[in-house]
Design a protein around this motif. Structure first.
Motif, PDB file in Angstrom:
ATOM      1  N   LEU A 104       0.852  -1.189   0.000  1.00  0.00           N
ATOM      2  CA  LEU A 104       0.000   0.000   0.000  1.00  0.00           C
ATOM      3  C   LEU A 104       0.888   1.240   0.000  1.00  0.00           C
ATOM      4  O   LEU A 104       2.026   1.187   0.501  1.00  0.00           O
ATOM      5  CB  LEU A 104      -0.895   0.018   1.252  1.00  0.00           C
ATOM      6  CG  LEU A 104      -2.028  -1.006   1.322  1.00  0.00           C
ATOM      7  CD1 LEU A 104      -2.756  -0.889   2.656  1.00  0.00           C
ATOM      8  CD2 LEU A 104      -3.006  -0.827   0.163  1.00  0.00           C
ATOM      9  N   PRO A 105       0.380   2.342  -0.534  1.00  0.00           N
ATOM     10  CA  PRO A 105       1.146   3.594  -0.449  1.00  0.00           C
ATOM     11  C   PRO A 105       1.344   3.983   1.017  1.00  0.00           C
ATOM     12  O   PRO A 105       0.550   3.597   1.885  1.00  0.00           O
ATOM     13  CB  PRO A 105       0.247   4.626  -1.146  1.00  0.00           C
ATOM     14  CG  PRO A 105      -0.777   3.837  -1.877  1.00  0.00           C
ATOM     15  CD  PRO A 105      -0.911   2.519  -1.191  1.00  0.00           C
ATOM     16  N   VAL A 106       2.407   4.722   1.282  1.00  0.00           N
ATOM     17  CA  VAL A 106       2.668   5.209   2.637  1.00  0.00           C
ATOM     18  C   VAL A 106       1.936   6.538   2.808  1.00  0.00           C
ATOM     19  O   VAL A 106       2.038   7.420   1.956  1.00  0.00           O
ATOM     20  CB  VAL A 106       4.192   5.389   2.847  1.00  0.00           C
ATOM     21  CG1 VAL A 106       4.490   6.086   4.165  1.00  0.00           C
ATOM     22  CG2 VAL A 106       4.882   4.031   2.783  1.00  0.00           C
ATOM     23  N   VAL A 107       1.174   6.664   3.892  1.00  0.00           N
ATOM     24  CA  VAL A 107       0.371   7.882   4.057  1.00  0.00           C
ATOM     25  C   VAL A 107       1.060   8.948   4.915  1.00  0.00           C
ATOM     26  O   VAL A 107       0.818  10.139   4.749  1.00  0.00           O
ATOM     27  CB  VAL A 107      -1.030   7.568   4.637  1.00  0.00           C
ATOM     28  CG1 VAL A 107      -1.855   6.803   3.640  1.00  0.00           C
ATOM     29  CG2 VAL A 107      -0.935   6.808   5.950  1.00  0.00           C
ATOM     30  N   VAL A 119      12.193  11.738   3.544  1.00  0.00           N
ATOM     31  CA  VAL A 119      12.287  10.727   2.489  1.00  0.00           C
ATOM     32  C   VAL A 119      11.179  10.973   1.475  1.00  0.00           C
ATOM     33  O   VAL A 119      10.067  11.369   1.844  1.00  0.00           O
ATOM     34  CB  VAL A 119      12.152   9.320   3.113  1.00  0.00           C
ATOM     35  CG1 VAL A 119      12.305   8.240   2.065  1.00  0.00           C
ATOM     36  CG2 VAL A 119      13.164   9.134   4.232  1.00  0.00           C
ATOM     37  N   ASP A 120      11.481  10.738   0.187  1.00  0.00           N
ATOM     38  CA  ASP A 120      10.456  10.890  -0.862  1.00  0.00           C
ATOM     39  C   ASP A 120       9.425   9.766  -0.706  1.00  0.00           C
ATOM     40  O   ASP A 120       9.677   8.610  -1.052  1.00  0.00           O
ATOM     41  CB  ASP A 120      11.126  10.827  -2.235  1.00  0.00           C
ATOM     42  CG  ASP A 120      10.090  10.896  -3.360  1.00  0.00           C
ATOM     43  OD1 ASP A 120       8.897  11.175  -3.074  1.00  0.00           O
ATOM     44  OD2 ASP A 120      10.467  10.638  -4.519  1.00  0.00           O
ATOM     45  N   LEU A 180       7.929   5.019  -1.734  1.00  0.00           N
ATOM     46  CA  LEU A 180       7.838   4.065  -0.614  1.00  0.00           C
ATOM     47  C   LEU A 180       6.525   3.291  -0.650  1.00  0.00           C
ATOM     48  O   LEU A 180       5.496   3.818  -1.081  1.00  0.00           O
ATOM     49  CB  LEU A 180       7.958   4.793   0.723  1.00  0.00           C
ATOM     50  CG  LEU A 180       9.246   5.562   0.966  1.00  0.00           C
ATOM     51  CD1 LEU A 180       9.199   6.237   2.329  1.00  0.00           C
ATOM     52  CD2 LEU A 180      10.456   4.642   0.871  1.00  0.00           C
ATOM     53  N   ARG A 181       6.551   2.070  -0.161  1.00  0.00           N
ATOM     54  CA  ARG A 181       5.350   1.258  -0.030  1.00  0.00           C
ATOM     55  C   ARG A 181       5.385   0.538   1.315  1.00  0.00           C
ATOM     56  O   ARG A 181       6.443   0.079   1.744  1.00  0.00           O
ATOM     57  CB  ARG A 181       5.267   0.194  -1.141  1.00  0.00           C
ATOM     58  CG  ARG A 181       5.217   0.755  -2.562  1.00  0.00           C
ATOM     59  CD  ARG A 181       3.902   1.471  -2.857  1.00  0.00           C
ATOM     60  NE  ARG A 181       3.871   1.995  -4.210  1.00  0.00           N
ATOM     61  CZ  ARG A 181       4.316   3.206  -4.578  1.00  0.00           C
ATOM     62  NH1 ARG A 181       4.848   4.023  -3.663  1.00  0.00           N
ATOM     63  NH2 ARG A 181       4.256   3.598  -5.828  1.00  0.00           N
ATOM     64  N   ALA A 182       4.227   0.416   1.944  1.00  0.00           N
ATOM     65  CA  ALA A 182       4.103  -0.402   3.153  1.00  0.00           C
ATOM     66  C   ALA A 182       3.760  -1.820   2.716  1.00  0.00           C
ATOM     67  O   ALA A 182       2.866  -2.025   1.879  1.00  0.00           O
ATOM     68  CB  ALA A 182       3.018   0.164   4.057  1.00  0.00           C
ATOM     69  N   PHE A 220       7.880  -8.762  -7.038  1.00  0.00           N
ATOM     70  CA  PHE A 220       6.811  -8.052  -7.759  1.00  0.00           C
ATOM     71  C   PHE A 220       5.732  -7.591  -6.778  1.00  0.00           C
ATOM     72  O   PHE A 220       5.332  -8.333  -5.879  1.00  0.00           O
ATOM     73  CB  PHE A 220       6.211  -9.003  -8.802  1.00  0.00           C
ATOM     74  CG  PHE A 220       5.159  -8.390  -9.672  1.00  0.00           C
ATOM     75  CD1 PHE A 220       5.494  -7.422 -10.619  1.00  0.00           C
ATOM     76  CD2 PHE A 220       3.832  -8.775  -9.564  1.00  0.00           C
ATOM     77  CE1 PHE A 220       4.521  -6.850 -11.429  1.00  0.00           C
ATOM     78  CE2 PHE A 220       2.849  -8.215 -10.379  1.00  0.00           C
ATOM     79  CZ  PHE A 220       3.203  -7.251 -11.313  1.00  0.00           C
ATOM     80  N   CYS A 221       5.252  -6.368  -6.959  1.00  0.00           N
ATOM     81  CA  CYS A 221       4.244  -5.814  -6.053  1.00  0.00           C
ATOM     82  C   CYS A 221       2.844  -5.906  -6.658  1.00  0.00           C
ATOM     83  O   CYS A 221       2.648  -5.598  -7.833  1.00  0.00           O
ATOM     84  CB  CYS A 221       4.540  -4.349  -5.759  1.00  0.00           C
ATOM     85  SG  CYS A 221       6.096  -4.104  -4.888  1.00  0.00           S
TER      86      CYS A 221
END
Ligand code: CTP
Ligand code: MG
Length: 232
Positions: free
Chosen positions: A138-141, A157-158, A162-164, A202-203
């Motif tokens: 999931l995207p980082v919020v 950090v950009d 990033l992904r959780a 792979f995501c």
């Protein structure tokens, strides 16, 4: 997504469930703690079973193997093995108990008790489609900052890159086995070990229901999610 159980019989799911749940506070092993009256592990396993997978191996707290086997008896054929001192050791113990004919292996934390069957299916299908290692993300919020030991911010950090990362994570069996054989240090997930082998990971889209129950507030959030969720 429609789960087609006949296509999941070649999938084995390893469920590390041997952790102490220290961050959840006193009350026994986390996987056996109750969420709306049922152990976290039962919630997780019911959803895994609904995906129609062919094999489930649970790594239980070493002293609770028989109790866990009894607890899960109604859910379907589940093998229960004693877990290890670390998550990684628990996954390795569960992997060793998977019959040789299973080539797609998912690793799924008992602590992500509400991960829906459709997520299990989507990860397994991505492995079957040709990816040797698959993780739901999931995207980082939050805004994420690097902070020095002194407490002073080093930089921001950009977030967009990033992904959780969640579980279930899916692997070709040979890749997961090689990653565990090669690992010399401890990793918080299995994909981290696979990355070290140089195998692409792979995501696929994660699911908010697959949140990890770690702290007391997570248990409250999970309870609220469960109350508002119609799907299993
Ligand atoms: N796990 C495991 N064996 C261990 C440690 C963890 O099987 N020796 C499992 C946990 O049961 C959980 C998953 O790995 O399903 C993710 O770990 P985590 O959320 O950290 O759970 P705990 O280790 O139980 O919690 P804590 O770190 O707060 O003690
Ligand atoms: Mg832990």
């Amino acid at each position: 997504m429609t789960a087609r159980p006949e296509l999941r019989g070649d999938v084995a799911v390893l469920v590390p469930a041997a952790g102490l749940g220290v961050r959840l506070g006193p009350g026994g092993p986390k996987a056996l703690r109750l969420l709306s009256g049922e152990p976290l592990l039962v919630h997780a396993l019911r959803r895994v079973a609904a995906a129609g997978v062919g094999c489930v191996v649970v790594a239980a707290p070493p002293g609770e193997v028989d109790a866990v086997a009894q607890l899960l008896a109604g859910i379907g054929p589940v093998t229960v093995v004693p877990g290890g001192d670390t998550r990684q050791a628990s996954v390795a113990a569960a992997l060793a108990a998977v019959p040789a004919n299973f080539d797609i292996i998912l690793v799924h934390d008992a602590a992500r008790s509400l991960a829906p069957p459709a997520l299990v299916v989507s990860v397994a299908d991505a492995v079957r489609a040709g990816h040797d290692a698959v993780i739901p993300v999931l995207p980082v919020v939050d805004t994420i900052k690097e902070v020095a030991a002194s407490g002073v911010v080093v930089g921001t950090v950009d977030r967009t890159v990033l992904r959780a990362v969640q579980t279930p994570q899916g692997f070709r069996r040979a890749v997961l086995a090689a990653a565990h054989d090669a690992a010399t240090d401890q990793h918080t997930d299995d994909a981290g070990m696979v990355e070290k082998l140089g195998v692409p990971v792979f995501c696929v889209p994660g699911d908010e229901l697959a949140m990890k129950i770690t702290r007391p507030v997570d248990l409250m959030i999970a309870e609220a999610l469960l109350a508002r969720t119609l799907a299993p």
